[in-house]
Scaffold this motif. Structure first.
Motif, short mmCIF file in Angstrom:
data_model
loop_
_atom_site.label_atom_id
_atom_site.label_comp_id
_atom_site.label_asym_id
_atom_site.label_seq_id
_atom_site.Cartn_x
_atom_site.Cartn_y
_atom_site.Cartn_z
N PRO A 92 0.84 -1.21 0.00
CA PRO A 92 0.00 0.00 0.00
C PRO A 92 0.87 1.25 0.00
CG PRO A 92 -0.80 -1.59 1.61
CD PRO A 92 0.51 -2.11 1.12
N LEU A 93 0.53 2.21 -0.85
CA LEU A 93 1.30 3.44 -0.97
C LEU A 93 0.89 4.45 0.10
CD1 LEU A 93 1.13 3.83 -4.86
CD2 LEU A 93 2.79 2.57 -3.49
N ARG A 94 1.87 5.25 0.57
CA ARG A 94 1.61 6.25 1.59
C ARG A 94 1.98 7.65 1.08
NH1 ARG A 94 1.10 4.23 6.90
NH2 ARG A 94 1.46 1.98 7.08
N ASP A 95 1.23 8.66 1.55
CA ASP A 95 1.52 10.04 1.16
C ASP A 95 2.58 10.63 2.07
OD1 ASP A 95 0.24 10.60 3.54
OD2 ASP A 95 -1.62 11.28 2.59
N ASP A 96 2.79 11.98 1.97
CA ASP A 96 3.85 12.63 2.74
C ASP A 96 3.64 12.51 4.24
OD1 ASP A 96 5.08 13.36 0.43
OD2 ASP A 96 4.24 15.38 0.37
N ALA A 97 2.39 12.45 4.68
CA ALA A 97 2.10 12.34 6.11
C ALA A 97 2.13 10.90 6.60
CB ALA A 97 0.73 12.96 6.41
N GLY A 98 2.38 9.96 5.72
CA GLY A 98 2.40 8.55 6.11
C GLY A 98 1.05 7.90 6.07
N THR A 99 0.04 8.58 5.51
CA THR A 99 -1.31 8.04 5.46
C THR A 99 -1.47 7.12 4.25
OG1 THR A 99 -2.14 10.09 6.45
CG2 THR A 99 -3.75 8.63 5.39
N LEU A 100 -2.11 5.98 4.48
CA LEU A 100 -2.35 5.04 3.38
C LEU A 100 -3.26 5.68 2.34
CD1 LEU A 100 -2.89 1.75 5.41
CD2 LEU A 100 -0.91 2.37 4.05
N THR A 101 -2.94 5.48 1.08
CA THR A 101 -3.69 6.09 -0.01
C THR A 101 -4.78 5.19 -0.56
OG1 THR A 101 -2.18 5.27 -1.70
CG2 THR A 101 -1.64 7.38 -0.68
N GLY A 102 -4.77 3.93 -0.19
CA GLY A 102 -5.74 2.98 -0.74
C GLY A 102 -5.32 2.41 -2.08
N SER A 103 -4.10 2.70 -2.52
CA SER A 103 -3.62 2.20 -3.79
C SER A 103 -2.30 1.47 -3.61
CB SER A 103 -3.44 3.35 -4.79
OG SER A 103 -2.87 2.89 -5.99
N ARG A 104 -2.06 0.50 -4.47
CA ARG A 104 -0.80 -0.23 -4.48
C ARG A 104 -0.08 -0.12 -5.83
NH1 ARG A 104 -0.63 -4.78 -0.71
NH2 ARG A 104 -2.46 -4.75 0.63
N VAL A 105 -0.70 0.52 -6.79
CA VAL A 105 -0.27 0.40 -8.18
C VAL A 105 0.54 1.62 -8.62
CG1 VAL A 105 -1.03 0.19 -10.56
CG2 VAL A 105 -2.22 -1.06 -8.75
N VAL A 106 1.66 1.32 -9.28
CA VAL A 106 2.45 2.32 -9.99
C VAL A 106 2.61 1.84 -11.44
CG1 VAL A 106 4.68 3.47 -10.20
CG2 VAL A 106 3.69 3.06 -7.94
N GLY A 107 2.20 2.67 -12.39
CA GLY A 107 2.35 2.31 -13.79
C GLY A 107 3.72 2.68 -14.32
N ALA A 108 4.15 1.99 -15.36
CA ALA A 108 5.46 2.27 -15.96
C ALA A 108 5.36 2.15 -17.47
CB ALA A 108 6.51 1.29 -15.43
N GLY A 109 6.04 3.01 -18.17
CA GLY A 109 6.08 2.97 -19.63
C GLY A 109 7.33 3.66 -20.14
N GLY A 110 7.78 3.28 -21.32
CA GLY A 110 8.97 3.91 -21.85
C GLY A 110 9.19 3.57 -23.30
N PHE A 111 10.10 4.33 -23.92
CA PHE A 111 10.43 4.13 -25.33
C PHE A 111 11.88 4.51 -25.54
CE2 PHE A 111 11.01 5.75 -29.65
CZ PHE A 111 10.57 4.65 -30.39
N GLY A 112 12.56 3.80 -26.44
CA GLY A 112 13.94 4.14 -26.74
C GLY A 112 14.47 3.32 -27.90
N GLY A 113 15.79 3.31 -28.01
CA GLY A 113 16.44 2.57 -29.08
C GLY A 113 17.78 2.04 -28.64
N ALA A 114 18.21 0.95 -29.28
CA ALA A 114 19.52 0.36 -29.00
C ALA A 114 20.27 0.21 -30.32
CB ALA A 114 19.36 -0.99 -28.32
N TYR A 115 21.53 0.60 -30.33
CA TYR A 115 22.33 0.62 -31.54
C TYR A 115 23.60 -0.19 -31.32
CZ TYR A 115 25.03 2.58 -35.45
OH TYR A 115 25.77 2.73 -36.59
N ARG A 116 23.95 -1.04 -32.27
CA ARG A 116 25.13 -1.88 -32.12
C ARG A 116 25.89 -1.99 -33.44
NH1 ARG A 116 26.31 -5.52 -28.33
NH2 ARG A 116 24.14 -5.66 -27.64
#
Length: 614
Positions: free
Chosen positions: A276-300
């Motif tokens: 469970p995620l907490r805010d600055d005051a340490g209070t539970l937010t009711g959420s556990r989820v963090v999304g992630a996304g990204g884009f890039g390239g690799a060259y060899r």
């Protein structure tokens, strides 16, 4: 799409030409193949360039050059296309055996007649156990209790890694990497306590059920699709539960993008991956989820590798998204000089834009006997506040816990910087002796500490001064000494620069070791004896209550240890290692003219592993 590919290619080249982070090098056979393919691409195509001496064909279509190629030709071109492999395998199942891999334990298998028509399965199963205990005595004077650790600690790990290659002789591959760790419950621990004691082990001292990787991939001619838990090594080695797509824009450039969920950074168990995620005051937010996304390239290319991209971490509550750019790569400027780098720059973050991580360096080998290295490193806090607070106690603004020390309430971004240079030289016939020296300069900036605001009263802020220090290192190794044993001596010394040394401690350490092969390289034993002294820079001065910036340590310490390691290859598929170390520690506390000597502590450390590959 071509313009996008050119832009990504240019960015990747910029990321590698300046400096780069070394990634595992591909087998020379594949590099030669890629180099030949590059040379072939550079040659003029006879179909596109007419021969100056040839007679014009009166039946040729004058607009034929502008017409698209037949579909069958395009299909054949795609079929022969060779893209980068960013999945962690060296050359796939069709590679050839070589001398450098015959004695390696963890190495990709090669297809045989049976596996070619089905699924090639490879992997390993390893069991590891660790044990530590110590004994001491009661503190002197009126102090109560023993100076030795109250609890012994031990754990057992079992790790399974398995690859499934070309499943059913098709385009699908899969990988599973999981680990279970069982830790002991401290003797005398109260199981009904609100916060029972846990031994120091892993993420939080509890049993761990870690799922490192579990993904399936479809390998296309130009596109690869990965689904499941995976690392994205080309974009900061971020771990996600989601989908990744690679698209080979050319033989040298691969574009990649991903999206999914982001487990808590540092989590080592599926039951702590999504707290469970907490805010600055340490209070539970009711959420556990963090999304992630990204884009890039690799060259060899044959002499370089580079990756460049952007990543966004988006908590569903309490904290704004974090967006950062990351780059890594290496560049080989001929046979004597290598450049490498890794960088992570926060562009949008709760703490503001900053250079969060940087590693850059060079390896220079002007001759066969001499090697020079130099690098710089910067390490800063690299996590989301809402995730870190999941394991921190909230502040106490009422003052009810005024007599309770809270040292984990606030998250501070505290970067440390270091620069290192080293020289290693081979001396004597056949470089029998190796002499190595290195110097490292470390720096930590000043940091302001303050207690929580209690009953509306702002507490006094204490600033810890910046700390700087130097590490000196020297080592001499005789590779072929008595009875062809390897003997060595190394010495390290740290001292401060300015008022406060790095880590507020000065250290001198000396180690002597000997090693020898067992049965023509099937194993090796190594024994060592070491001696170290540490001294708090405040030792000998009187600690005044309330002066946190100076009252940070007043002890001197000596450690004498002896131990050894044994590695042995039982058969081609079985491997064992064992380690045992005994250490004697003596501590003195200096407070002005008063000297308190603690009873000596005797510590015993043991480690063992047995592994099987299939």
């Amino acid at each position: 799409m071509r313009r996008l590919g050119l832009v990504a290619c240019a960015l990747a080249v910029l990321g590698t030409s300046a400096f780069g982070k070394g990634t595992p090098k591909k087998d020379k056979a594949k590099d030669d193949e890629a180099d030949a393919a590059d040379d072939e691409d550079k040659k003029p195509d006879k179909a596109d360039k007419p021969d100056a001496d040839a007679e014009p064909d009166p039946d040729a279509d004058p607009d034929a050059e502008d017409k698209p190629a037949k579909k069958s030709g395009g299909d054949q071109q795609d079929k022969d296309f060779a893209k980068q492999d960013l999945n962690g395998h060296d050359l796939g199942t069709q590679k050839k055996e070589n001398e450098f891999e015959k004695d390696r334990f963890y190495v990709d298998k090669i297809d045989n007649e049976k596996t070619q028509k089905g699924t090639l399965i490879q992997g390993s199963l390893a069991s590891s156990s660790f044990f530590y205990t110590e004994s001491g005595g009661n503190y002197p004077g009126n102090l109560v209790g023993s100076d030795a650790g109250k609890y012994s600690r031990y754990f057992t790990d079992l790790r399974l890694q398995t690859d499934f290659r070309h499943i059913g002789s098709g385009r699908w591959d899969a990988r599973f990497d999981g680990r279970v760790r069982m830790v002991n419950t401290p003797t005398g621990n109260d199981p009904l306590a609100a916060d029972p004691a846990h031994i120091q082990s892993g993420f939080n001292g509890r049993n761990e059920y870690e799922l490192r990787e579990a993904w399936i991939i479809r390998n296309g001619i130009r596109s690869d699709v990965l689904i499941g838990r995976q690392f994205i090594p080309d974009l900061g080695a971020i771990k996600i539960d989601g989908v990744r797509i690679d698209y080979a824009q050319s033989k040298q450039l691969t574009l990649l993008g991903f999206g999914g969920l982001y487990p808590i950074r540092g989590s080592r168990s599926i039951n702590t991956d999504y707290q469970p995620l907490r805010d600055d005051a340490g209070t539970l937010t009711g959420s556990r989820v963090v999304g992630a996304g990204g884009f890039g390239g690799a060259y060899r290319t044959i002499n370089s590798y580079g990756s460049l991209g952007g990543v966004a971490l988006v908590p569903t509550a309490a904290e704004a998204p974090r967006v950062y750019a990351t780059s890594s790569g290496y560049y080989r400027a001929g046979p004597t000089l290598d450049f490498y780098h890794f960088a992570l720059v926060d562009l949008i973050a709760q703490s503001g834009a900053s250079l969060t991580n940087l590693s850059a360096g060079i390896n220079y080998k002007p001759s066969q006997r001499l090697r020079v290295t130099a690098n710089v490193n910067r390490v800063d806090t690299d996590t989301l506040n809402v995730q870190a607070r999941a394991f921190l106690d909230p502040a106490d603004p009422t003052g009810a816990g005024a007599n309770t020390i809270q040292n984990e309430t606030f998250i501070k971004r505290l970067a440390t910087n270091s620069a290192r240079g080293g020289i290693s030289a081979g001396l004597g016939p056949l470089q029998r002796f190796e002499l190595s020296t290195a110097i490292t300069v470390r720096e930590r900036p000043a940091v302001a500490l303050s207690a929580p605001v209690i009953m509306g009263v702002t507490p006094t802020t204490v600033t810890l001064q910046a700390a700087k220090g130097v590490d000196l290192y020297a080592a001499l190794t005789d590779r072929h000494s008595i009875k062809d044993a390897r003997l060595g001596l190394d010495v390290s010394r740290t001292f401060g620069i300015g008022a406060v040394p790095y880590q507020r401690t000065e250290v001198l350490a000396v180690r002597v070791f000997a090693a020898h092969e067992i049965k023509d390289g099937r194993g090796e034993w190594e024994a060592e004896v070491s001696y170290a002294t540490t001294k708090d820079v405040n030792a000998g001065t009187t600690c005044t209550a309330g002066t946190l910036d100076t009252c940070f340590g007043s002890t001197t310490n000596t450690i004498l240890s002896a131990g050894g390691n044994v590695y042995y290859r039982l058969t081609r598929d079985w491997f064992v290692l064992a380690s045992l170390n005994v250490a004697h520690q003596a501590t003195k506390t200096l407070m002005g003219a008063a000297v308190a000597t603690d009873p000596a502590i005797l510590g015993l450390t043991g480690f063992g592993r047995i592994a099987y590959r299939f």
